[in-house]
Design a protein around this motif. Structure first.
Motif, mmCIF file in Angstrom:
data_model
loop_
_atom_site.group_PDB
_atom_site.id
_atom_site.type_symbol
_atom_site.label_atom_id
_atom_site.label_comp_id
_atom_site.label_asym_id
_atom_site.label_seq_id
_atom_site.Cartn_x
_atom_site.Cartn_y
_atom_site.Cartn_z
ATOM 1 N N PRO A 1 -32.105 31.976 -34.339
ATOM 2 C CA PRO A 1 -31.598 31.151 -35.445
ATOM 3 C C PRO A 1 -32.333 31.405 -36.761
ATOM 4 C CG PRO A 1 -31.877 29.829 -33.458
ATOM 5 C CD PRO A 1 -32.520 31.152 -33.183
ATOM 6 N N ASP A 2 -33.654 31.576 -36.687
ATOM 7 C CA ASP A 2 -34.418 31.808 -37.920
ATOM 8 C C ASP A 2 -34.004 33.115 -38.587
ATOM 9 O OD1 ASP A 2 -35.829 29.470 -37.609
ATOM 10 O OD2 ASP A 2 -37.473 30.411 -36.515
ATOM 11 N N ALA A 3 -33.850 34.174 -37.778
ATOM 12 C CA ALA A 3 -33.441 35.463 -38.341
ATOM 13 C C ALA A 3 -32.029 35.391 -38.922
ATOM 14 C CB ALA A 3 -33.517 36.543 -37.266
ATOM 15 N N ALA A 4 -31.140 34.651 -38.248
ATOM 16 C CA ALA A 4 -29.768 34.510 -38.746
ATOM 17 C C ALA A 4 -29.740 33.747 -40.069
ATOM 18 C CB ALA A 4 -28.903 33.808 -37.707
ATOM 19 N N ARG A 5 -30.543 32.673 -40.166
ATOM 20 C CA ARG A 5 -30.598 31.925 -41.429
ATOM 21 C C ARG A 5 -31.136 32.793 -42.554
ATOM 22 N NH1 ARG A 5 -33.952 27.412 -38.522
ATOM 23 N NH2 ARG A 5 -32.397 26.681 -37.015
ATOM 24 N N ASP A 6 -32.216 33.530 -42.274
ATOM 25 C CA ASP A 6 -32.802 34.396 -43.303
ATOM 26 C C ASP A 6 -31.798 35.452 -43.750
ATOM 27 O OD1 ASP A 6 -35.139 32.980 -43.134
ATOM 28 O OD2 ASP A 6 -36.125 34.397 -41.770
ATOM 29 N N TYR A 7 -31.006 35.967 -42.809
ATOM 30 C CA TYR A 7 -30.014 36.987 -43.146
ATOM 31 C C TYR A 7 -28.964 36.414 -44.102
ATOM 32 C CZ TYR A 7 -26.200 40.336 -42.576
ATOM 33 O OH TYR A 7 -25.189 41.231 -42.813
ATOM 34 N N ILE A 8 -28.465 35.212 -43.797
ATOM 35 C CA ILE A 8 -27.446 34.603 -44.656
ATOM 36 C C ILE A 8 -28.019 34.312 -46.036
ATOM 37 C CG2 ILE A 8 -25.976 32.580 -44.985
ATOM 38 C CD1 ILE A 8 -25.659 32.419 -41.966
ATOM 39 N N LEU A 9 -29.211 33.729 -46.076
ATOM 40 C CA LEU A 9 -29.819 33.380 -47.361
ATOM 41 C C LEU A 9 -30.144 34.620 -48.185
ATOM 42 C CD1 LEU A 9 -32.192 30.465 -46.283
ATOM 43 C CD2 LEU A 9 -30.009 30.300 -47.496
ATOM 44 N N SER A 10 -30.497 35.731 -47.516
ATOM 45 C CA SER A 10 -30.809 36.957 -48.252
ATOM 46 C C SER A 10 -29.571 37.592 -48.872
ATOM 47 C CB SER A 10 -31.500 37.964 -47.323
ATOM 48 O OG SER A 10 -30.589 38.441 -46.339
ATOM 49 N N ARG A 11 -28.401 37.291 -48.321
ATOM 50 C CA ARG A 11 -27.161 37.877 -48.832
ATOM 51 C C ARG A 11 -26.337 36.890 -49.666
ATOM 52 N NH1 ARG A 11 -26.501 42.722 -46.319
ATOM 53 N NH2 ARG A 11 -24.263 42.887 -46.679
ATOM 54 N N ARG A 12 -26.892 35.701 -49.864
ATOM 55 C CA ARG A 12 -26.211 34.697 -50.672
ATOM 56 C C ARG A 12 -27.018 34.408 -51.931
ATOM 57 N NH1 ARG A 12 -27.318 28.754 -49.651
ATOM 58 N NH2 ARG A 12 -28.791 29.373 -51.283
ATOM 59 N N PRO B 1 -24.192 26.679 -37.739
ATOM 60 C CA PRO B 1 -22.796 26.848 -37.291
ATOM 61 C C PRO B 1 -22.128 28.079 -37.915
ATOM 62 C CG PRO B 1 -23.211 24.568 -37.907
ATOM 63 C CD PRO B 1 -24.386 25.349 -38.362
ATOM 64 N N VAL B 2 -22.427 28.364 -39.179
ATOM 65 C CA VAL B 2 -21.838 29.540 -39.832
ATOM 66 C C VAL B 2 -22.300 30.814 -39.137
ATOM 67 C CG1 VAL B 2 -21.764 30.881 -41.970
ATOM 68 C CG2 VAL B 2 -21.576 28.387 -42.063
ATOM 69 N N ALA B 3 -23.593 30.884 -38.807
ATOM 70 C CA ALA B 3 -24.129 32.076 -38.133
ATOM 71 C C ALA B 3 -23.497 32.268 -36.766
ATOM 72 C CB ALA B 3 -25.649 31.959 -38.010
ATOM 73 N N ALA B 4 -23.276 31.159 -36.047
ATOM 74 C CA ALA B 4 -22.680 31.265 -34.714
ATOM 75 C C ALA B 4 -21.212 31.673 -34.782
ATOM 76 C CB ALA B 4 -22.833 29.932 -33.987
ATOM 77 N N GLU B 5 -20.459 31.091 -35.715
ATOM 78 C CA GLU B 5 -19.028 31.367 -35.800
ATOM 79 C C GLU B 5 -18.724 32.770 -36.326
ATOM 80 O OE1 GLU B 5 -17.221 28.379 -38.155
ATOM 81 O OE2 GLU B 5 -17.850 26.709 -36.864
ATOM 82 N N SER B 6 -19.567 33.283 -37.228
ATOM 83 C CA SER B 6 -19.293 34.571 -37.862
ATOM 84 C C SER B 6 -19.925 35.750 -37.134
ATOM 85 C CB SER B 6 -19.777 34.552 -39.317
ATOM 86 O OG SER B 6 -21.161 34.251 -39.369
ATOM 87 N N GLY B 7 -20.659 35.500 -36.038
ATOM 88 C CA GLY B 7 -21.275 36.583 -35.285
ATOM 89 C C GLY B 7 -22.613 37.028 -35.814
ATOM 90 N N ILE B 8 -23.107 36.378 -36.866
ATOM 91 C CA ILE B 8 -24.403 36.762 -37.441
ATOM 92 C C ILE B 8 -25.538 36.418 -36.492
ATOM 93 C CG2 ILE B 8 -26.000 36.277 -39.340
ATOM 94 C CD1 ILE B 8 -23.578 35.886 -41.134
#
Length: 298
Positions: free
Chosen positions: A93-104, A78-85
């Motif tokens: 979805p997998d790439a979006a999750r990896d992107y968030i986790l790599s920056r957190r 949901p965070v990836a969808a709402e924030s445009g990631i």
């Protein structure tokens, strides 16, 4: 030419000593220097052309369950969808999750479940908003639903009743405790009463702790667990110039050294009676010049 002279000539042609290495480096120093300068300059330019990175930080209290949920698809998607990631990563979805986790980043700062959480973003607003959305979705995902919620609610009702019963026993026990007496028999009786009272108090504390845990599970992750709300830092992260420049210079230097010594090997082999014909065959295969026999070949 005698056989000893031929053997000596062959040894001189095949031998490649330290002095030969120094000669090759001396003849090629300008190529190596220019390559290093160009590679380092290109790496620096690439570093300065990269977009700036901002960070937002917060302090939160996490249980092991909440910590696992924070990295789960139930929170990240949901965070990836709402924030445009999600859209920025090709709706994967997998790439979006990896992107968030790599920056957190999540770093423990105490042994009682207190954590420092950091989120990177291209702007201050993006970093802070993504962190806030993570907390909001963690709260939604951590609240029990259906049968799990009903089970916790029933456990809360049961624990409240047990606490009320223990409280009634404790009050009755307090009323029964008379004033202390100096008689020997009365002293041993008081000691027994004190031990019983301590057990009742321990039972009360245990039930209250269980009830607090059940209430926390029912409420899920909320504002009570956010010790310090997300704060976006004013200045971007400093650019890391050393690593990319060092990597570019190292790779370029190794490549140029290999090229320089390969050129020297090619030059020596081209005048060798044994290897010269082989090199000419390679040149002819690629339509390269220099296919005529060498003057040194006999």
């Amino acid at each position: 030419m005698s056989s000893e002279m031929r053997d000596e000539k062959a040894y001189r042609d095949d031998y490649f000593g330290i002095l030969d290495v120094v000669v090759v480096l001396a003849e090629s120093w300008l190529i190596l220097l220019m390559g290093v300068i160009l590679a380092g300059g290109a790496a620096l330019l690439a570093v300065y052309l990269e977009p700036k990175t901002y960070v937002a930080t917060a302090k939160i209290s996490l249980t092991p369950v909440h910590g696992a949920l924070l990295s789960s698809p139930a929170v990240l998607d949901p965070v990836a969808a709402e924030s445009g990631i999600l859209a920025a990563n090709g709706d994967s979805p997998d790439a979006a999750r990896d992107y968030i986790l790599s920056r957190r980043t999540l770093e423990p700062i105490s042994s009682v479940g207190l954590y420092d959480i950091t989120m990177k973003g291209r702007t201050r607003e993006e970093a802070k908003q993504v962190l806030e959305k993570l907390f909001s979705q963690l709260g939604t995902a951590s609240r029990p639903k259906g049968a799990a919620k009903q089970e916790l609610e029933e456990a809360a009702v049961r624990l409240k009743k047990e606490i009320a019963d223990i409280e009634s026993i404790r009050r009755a026990f307090v009323k029964q405790r008379g004033p202390a007496s100096n008689s020997p028999g009365r002293g041993s009786q008081i000691e027994i009463h004190e031990q019983s009272f301590l057990k009742i108090q321990q039972e009360m504390d245990g039930r209250r702790t269980e009830l607090a845990t059940v209430k926390s599970d029912l409420e899920g992750f909320g504002s009570a667990q956010i010790v310090q709300p997300p704060i976006a830092h004013e200045q971007p992260l400093p650019r890391n110039k050393r690593k990319p420049v060092f990597a570019a210079v190292s790779v370029t230097t190794m490549f140029l050294l290999a090229l320089v010594f390969l050129r020297e090997f090619w030059r020596r082999a081209s005048v060798d009676p044994v290897n010269g014909p082989k090199l000419r065959r390679i040149k002819r295969a690629f339509w390269l010049p220099g296919t005529k026999p060498s003057a040194y070949e006999s």
